[in-house]
Design a protein around this motif. Structure first.
Motif, PDB file in Angstrom:
ATOM      1  N   ARG A 131      -5.918   0.800   4.363  1.00  0.00           N
ATOM      2  CA  ARG A 131      -5.525   1.968   3.566  1.00  0.00           C
ATOM      3  C   ARG A 131      -6.504   2.221   2.431  1.00  0.00           C
ATOM      4  O   ARG A 131      -6.911   3.364   2.196  1.00  0.00           O
ATOM      5  CB  ARG A 131      -4.106   1.770   3.015  1.00  0.00           C
ATOM      6  CG  ARG A 131      -3.013   1.930   4.055  1.00  0.00           C
ATOM      7  CD  ARG A 131      -1.647   2.031   3.388  1.00  0.00           C
ATOM      8  NE  ARG A 131      -1.308   0.800   2.676  1.00  0.00           N
ATOM      9  CZ  ARG A 131      -0.659  -0.218   3.230  1.00  0.00           C
ATOM     10  NH1 ARG A 131      -0.299  -0.156   4.501  1.00  0.00           N
ATOM     11  NH2 ARG A 131      -0.365  -1.285   2.518  1.00  0.00           N
ATOM     12  N   ARG A 132      -6.901   1.150   1.721  1.00  0.00           N
ATOM     13  CA  ARG A 132      -7.833   1.332   0.593  1.00  0.00           C
ATOM     14  C   ARG A 132      -9.192   1.821   1.087  1.00  0.00           C
ATOM     15  O   ARG A 132      -9.794   2.731   0.506  1.00  0.00           O
ATOM     16  CB  ARG A 132      -7.988   0.013  -0.168  1.00  0.00           C
ATOM     17  CG  ARG A 132      -6.725  -0.521  -0.803  1.00  0.00           C
ATOM     18  CD  ARG A 132      -6.243   0.367  -1.957  1.00  0.00           C
ATOM     19  NE  ARG A 132      -5.039  -0.181  -2.559  1.00  0.00           N
ATOM     20  CZ  ARG A 132      -3.804   0.114  -2.168  1.00  0.00           C
ATOM     21  NH1 ARG A 132      -3.626   0.961  -1.157  1.00  0.00           N
ATOM     22  NH2 ARG A 132      -2.759  -0.411  -2.761  1.00  0.00           N
ATOM     23  N   ALA A 152      -3.375  -3.321   4.258  1.00  0.00           N
ATOM     24  CA  ALA A 152      -3.644  -2.872   2.886  1.00  0.00           C
ATOM     25  C   ALA A 152      -5.120  -2.531   2.709  1.00  0.00           C
ATOM     26  O   ALA A 152      -5.479  -1.507   2.100  1.00  0.00           O
ATOM     27  CB  ALA A 152      -3.216  -3.948   1.891  1.00  0.00           C
TER      28      ALA A 152
END
Length: 214
Positions: free
Chosen positions: A83-84, A80
């Motif tokens: 991705r950010r 996560a």
């Protein structure tokens, strides 16, 4: 008892290179940002000063991200966050490249706007291609285009680095204007050259070497 596999020398080399680029990028862009703030720009159009400040402010944080993004271990452990951070890097690269083009076209020094402008367009194109590949889940191509995006971003740092050493590195070029333009081209071509060797030429040669001659 099974031993823990050691990281190959290439992994250590990549980590070392990324760390050096990370430190150099932080130092030179921070110095450039300070210079942009304290330098007398009364003769410069206000729009250009504002654009330069935006460019430097966006470029500084995005140079901190790729050394972590290229770690497969971190990608697997914190998907996560990856991705950010990737969205932040590519989005910031698109903004930085967009601001670099008009800055290049109004740059001082005859001929210097050409290499900077060409690679600002490539910077934008590589970042857009990396984003598109991620959306299409073509992650191998995505990683390659991210590396190319970072190579162009790093080139803007190498320019500052070589600016202080170009008289020693290019002593055979006596005209200052020609030396400046040559330095700019080298700063952009060499990082991309290294990326192409690592991601395209070397894997292709290894694959060819693994095949038995017919």
């Amino acid at each position: 008892m099974t031993s823990t596999p050691r990281s190959p020398p290439l992994a250590y080399s990549k980590a070392l290179v990324l760390t050096v680029l990370f430190a150099a990028g932080a130092f030179y862009l921070a110095a450039e940002l300070v210079s942009a703030v304290v330098r007398d720009r009364s003769a410069e159009p206000g729009w250009r000063t504002a654009l330069l400040m935006l460019h430097l402010t966006v470029t500084l944080p995005i140079l901190f991200l790729p050394p972590f993004q290229f770690s497969r271990r971190l990608r697997a452990r914190f998907p996560a966050w990856h991705r950010r951070a990737g969205q932040l890097f590519l989005g910031g690269s698109l903004v930085a490249a967009s601001t670099a083009l008009p800055l290049a076209m109004t740059q001082e020094g005859e001929g210097r706007g050409v290499p900077t402008g060409v690679f600002a367009v490539l910077w934008f194109g590589f970042a857009a291609a990396a984003w598109w590949c991620a959306r299409r889940r073509a992650f191998v191509l995505h990683e390659q285009f991210v590396a190319r995006t970072y190579a162009v971003a790093v080139a803007f740092i190498i320019i500052r680095l070589l600016r202080d050493t170009q008289e020693w590195l290019l002593p055979f070029i006596t005209m200052i204007e020609v030396r400046d333009v040559t330095r700019d081209w080298l700063c952009f071509v060499l990082p991309l050259f290294a990326v192409e060797i690592a991601f395209a030429w070397w894997p292709a040669l290894r694959q060819a070497a693994a095949k038995r001659p017919g």
